[in-house]
Motif scaffolding. Structure first.
Motif, PDB file in Angstrom:
ATOM      1  N   TYR B 138     -36.877  75.776 -31.890  1.00  0.00           N
ATOM      2  CA  TYR B 138     -37.439  77.018 -32.640  1.00  0.00           C
ATOM      3  C   TYR B 138     -36.375  76.106 -34.669  1.00  0.00           C
ATOM      4  O   TYR B 138     -37.284  75.664 -35.784  1.00  0.00           O
ATOM      5  CB  TYR B 138     -37.206  77.810 -32.704  1.00  0.00           C
ATOM      6  CG  TYR B 138     -36.991  78.725 -34.134  1.00  0.00           C
ATOM      7  CD1 TYR B 138     -38.966  78.871 -34.435  1.00  0.00           C
ATOM      8  CD2 TYR B 138     -36.097  79.403 -34.177  1.00  0.00           C
ATOM      9  CE1 TYR B 138     -38.449  79.832 -35.460  1.00  0.00           C
ATOM     10  CE2 TYR B 138     -36.718  80.354 -35.361  1.00  0.00           C
ATOM     11  CZ  TYR B 138     -37.470  80.465 -36.298  1.00  0.00           C
ATOM     12  OH  TYR B 138     -37.350  80.932 -37.455  1.00  0.00           O
ATOM     13  N   SER B 175     -44.609  79.414 -37.654  1.00  0.00           N
ATOM     14  CA  SER B 175     -43.025  79.465 -36.759  1.00  0.00           C
ATOM     15  C   SER B 175     -42.680  81.122 -36.397  1.00  0.00           C
ATOM     16  O   SER B 175     -42.300  81.069 -35.409  1.00  0.00           O
ATOM     17  CB  SER B 175     -41.393  78.990 -38.223  1.00  0.00           C
ATOM     18  OG  SER B 175     -42.433  78.539 -38.766  1.00  0.00           O
ATOM     19  N   PHE B 178     -44.836  80.947 -33.403  1.00  0.00           N
ATOM     20  CA  PHE B 178     -43.561  80.449 -32.572  1.00  0.00           C
ATOM     21  C   PHE B 178     -42.919  81.056 -32.295  1.00  0.00           C
ATOM     22  O   PHE B 178     -42.334  81.566 -30.614  1.00  0.00           O
ATOM     23  CB  PHE B 178     -43.219  78.971 -32.986  1.00  0.00           C
ATOM     24  CG  PHE B 178     -42.517  77.753 -32.060  1.00  0.00           C
ATOM     25  CD1 PHE B 178     -43.271  77.085 -30.765  1.00  0.00           C
ATOM     26  CD2 PHE B 178     -41.552  78.175 -32.183  1.00  0.00           C
ATOM     27  CE1 PHE B 178     -42.242  76.768 -29.762  1.00  0.00           C
ATOM     28  CE2 PHE B 178     -40.596  77.242 -30.943  1.00  0.00           C
ATOM     29  CZ  PHE B 178     -41.024  76.183 -30.331  1.00  0.00           C
ATOM     30  N   LEU B 179     -41.492  81.599 -32.658  1.00  0.00           N
ATOM     31  CA  LEU B 179     -40.582  82.316 -32.646  1.00  0.00           C
ATOM     32  C   LEU B 179     -40.784  84.038 -32.120  1.00  0.00           C
ATOM     33  O   LEU B 179     -40.261  83.884 -30.900  1.00  0.00           O
ATOM     34  CB  LEU B 179     -39.783  82.688 -34.155  1.00  0.00           C
ATOM     35  CG  LEU B 179     -38.930  83.421 -34.032  1.00  0.00           C
ATOM     36  CD1 LEU B 179     -38.040  82.850 -32.583  1.00  0.00           C
ATOM     37  CD2 LEU B 179     -38.261  84.078 -35.042  1.00  0.00           C
ATOM     38  N   VAL B 182     -41.461  82.177 -28.584  1.00  0.00           N
ATOM     39  CA  VAL B 182     -39.879  81.944 -27.579  1.00  0.00           C
ATOM     40  C   VAL B 182     -39.440  83.124 -27.612  1.00  0.00           C
ATOM     41  O   VAL B 182     -38.473  83.173 -26.167  1.00  0.00           O
ATOM     42  CB  VAL B 182     -39.016  81.175 -28.762  1.00  0.00           C
ATOM     43  CG1 VAL B 182     -37.651  80.849 -27.876  1.00  0.00           C
ATOM     44  CG2 VAL B 182     -39.856  79.600 -28.862  1.00  0.00           C
TER      45      VAL B 182
END
Lengths: 128, 502
Positions: B138, B175, B178-179, B182
């Protein structure tokens, strides 16, 4: 369903914050508000991480005299991830703000649709 | 097997970061020379690493020697080294060929900054390819996004700034997703390293009550990376970003940056999720449909473009569609096809983006088709390179583009599933026809001599700095032909890498 949400209200709030920030970043036409939205979105994720990493009754992960054993402390990794995430978010915000300043100086507006129209006019020829 | 070679991945990443800092203190010329020399060093290191991994197999390098569930790891195998080798070659050639345009587009005082951004981008590419830790992934994802945004805005006209803002907004949405993905996966598994994460997931998958959260996490991870790499319908920033950037940036952004996200996605699919988790969600079908739509609609937009750079940029959107289509085909064959297409596209699109500015130079600084009449005759070198790139895009045998289309088609046939074979074949056929339409139209435009005068090429008005430009483009073309002629060897190498992967 409702009970699960109430039991995990911090995570629920975090996801709602993420949603608010995400839609602000996506749909708002004002660049500054887009950046604020991005920050809210990131804050939502950080709240999620922080609430996940906290265990009631345990101490912060700093070794104290007389308190042995890992069951007395919380896991330091989520806090580390939050700090890393904050650094990333700050640098991205800085870059976005500087881009906004550059666009504002040139087009004297913060509305991205207006900027798009103005810049299209500038390069009408090459832009089909 | 501790060996000095095992530290190479770390040296490459840290070296890039150090030289990024170092080149900021230099002057323009020196910074460029440092970047070139350092790029060559990285290329040699990666070749050594590739040879070593082919011989001894993949290895993990734990930083600070903290054992597996803790600590941070790098991992290098045949696949990682091979991908990075092609990426570094494209990067080096783009820098070499695009330098003259860079000197025109960028203020002299900003050249060291540009070199520094290129180093940062290389560091992020190396780290994304080698990392074994999803959160490190990341962080370097964001570094990649920020440095590529920097590469866009060095050309200080309003249009690139606007393109950069749109690029950043979409990338930040990606992002963010995605974060969150995660963090959810970390919440579910309690690990950040890919291997322990996978082991935890194989136990968790047995519990059906976890399927919803797993599907959600996998879904937003995929959507996040798909947005970042520009899968249809998130491709609309491409023509502005690629069409207005300085040629080196356009070439690096289109052929490397968006591919690095896809590589990370494949890595997560294969090394973290595995087929069990992926079977919960109909992800492969969704990616197949979006990929096919991207292939066809990207090509249609390219056909309608009136500006050569915008046409090439839209064709990039179509190529991203090809890659996601192959991921949608699924299985080892589909992933092999996707990875091969990443490489084939990298060595094709960079040639196209590096030859168009020169064609524009001899046509009164205009990229519009109507002004490009006979441009290839005025500058035969760039005309020839553009022709080669266009033929590879269309899928003419000998070139990498043909091999990758063949590999994709074969991987679809290999599934034996008619619901996948028929749409993939139709998409391949339709897009090849569309590609041929708009590229052949362009080729006729640049080679056709309007006035009937025999030779527009005048050796007296040679463009400056022809030798490095020609050498770099010739190198890219050689790589392209190599992938086209020795495609089965390359595919075997990718298969070997994939077998070491999980």
């Amino acid at each position: 369903m409702l009970e699960t949400l109430l039991a995990n209200y911090e995570e629920a709030v975090a996801v709602i914050l993420f949603g608010i920030g995400f839609s602000m970043l996506l749909f708002h036409r004002n660049l500054i508000k887009k950046i604020i939205g991005m920050n809210i979105m990131d804050t939502g994720v950080f709240l999620f991480l922080a609430s996940m990493g906290y265990i009631a009754g345990r101490r912060p992960p700093i070794l104290e005299a007389g308190v042995e054993g890992i069951e007395n402390y919380v896991n330091p990794v989520p806090a580390g991830l939050v700090l890393t995430g904050i650094v990333v978010s700050v640098s991205v915000t800085a870059v976005m703000l500087s881009l906004t300043i550059r666009l504002y100086k040139r087009y004297h507006t913060l509305n991205i649709d207006d900027i798009y129209r103005l810049s299209k006019k500038e390069h009408e020829e090459e832009d089909r | 097997m501790p060996s000095f070679v095992c530290s190479f991945p770390l040296f490459m990443i840290v070296g890039c970061l150090l030289s990024a800092a170092g080149s900021m203190l230099m002057r323009g010329k020196a910074a460029r020379n440092l970047a070139m020399a350092f790029g060559a060093v990285l290329f040699v290191m990666d070749s050594v690493l590739l040879a070593w991994t082919v011989k001894h197999g993949a290895f993990t390098y734990s930083m600070g020697e903290f054992p597996a569930p803790w600590g941070n790891e790098l991992r290098a195998g045949v696949l990682e080294c091979f991908m990075l080798l092609v990426f570094l070659l494209v990067m080096l050639c783009s820098g070499m060929a695009g330098y003259r345009f860079l000197a025109e587009d960028v203020d002299e005082s900003k050249l060291p900054l540009y070199a520094s951004l290129m180093h940062l981008l290389t560091a992020a590419l190396c780290a994304l390819i080698f990392t074994n830790d999803i959160f490190t992934g990341y962080v370097f994802l964001e570094i990649l996004t920020l440095s590529s945004c920097g590469l866009l805005i060095v050309r200080e006209i309003g249009r690139t700034t606007l393109a950069a803002v749109r690029y950043m907004v979409l990338n930040l949405l990606g992002s963010g997703l995605f974060l969150l993905g995660v963090v959810l996966l970390y919440d579910i598994t309690g690990h950040l390293l890919m291997v322990p994460m996978h082991e935890a997931l194989t136990e968790i998958i047995a519990d059906p009550s976890m399927h919803l959260s797993l599907a959600f996490a996998a879904g937003i991870l995929t959507i996040g990376l798909a947005i970042k790499s520009g899968l249809f319908p998130f491709h609309f920033w491409m023509p502005d970003a690629y069409g207005w950037a300085t040629p080196t940036s356009a070439s690096v952004l289109s052929s490397l940056v968006s591919k690095a996200y896809i590589f990370l996605l494949l890595k997560i699919y294969l090394r973290v999720f595995g087929p069990e988790v992926l079977s919960i969600l109909p992800l492969s079908r969704i990616l197949l449909v979006l990929g096919i739509l991207g292939v066809v609609l990207g090509s249609v937009s390219a056909l309608r473009a009136g500006n050569i750079n915008r046409m090439v940029a839209f064709s990039s959107a179509a190529q991203i569609g090809y890659i996601y289509m192959s991921i949608g085909i699924g299985g080892t064959e589909g992933y092999t096809a996707a990875l091969f297409h990443i490489l084939a596209h990298a060595v094709t699109k960079s040639i196209l983006f590096l030859s168009t500015p020169r064609l524009a130079d001899v046509s009164g600084e205009s990229l519009l088709f109507r002004n490009l009449q006979g441009a290839g005759r005025k500058d035969p070198f760039s005309g020839a390179f553009f022709t080669a790139g266009a033929l590879s895009m269309i899928g003419v045998p000998l070139f990498a583009g043909f091999a990758s289309k063949l590999v994709i088609a074969l991987s679809a046939v290999d599934t034996g599933n008619l619901k996948k074979i028929i749409p993939v074949m139709i998409a391949l056929a339709a897009s090849s026809v569309l590609n041929a339409l708009y590229f052949i139209r362009t080729l006729i435009r640049i080679w056709h001599d309007p006035d009937g005068s025999d030779d527009l090429y005048d050796p007296a008005v040679r463009l400056p700095e022809t030798v490095p430009y020609t050498a770099a483009c010739a190198l890219l073309l050689a790589a392209n032909l190599f992938l086209g002629l020795f495609s089965w060897e390359a595919v075997d190498l990718i298969r070997l890498g994939l077998s070491m992967f999980s």
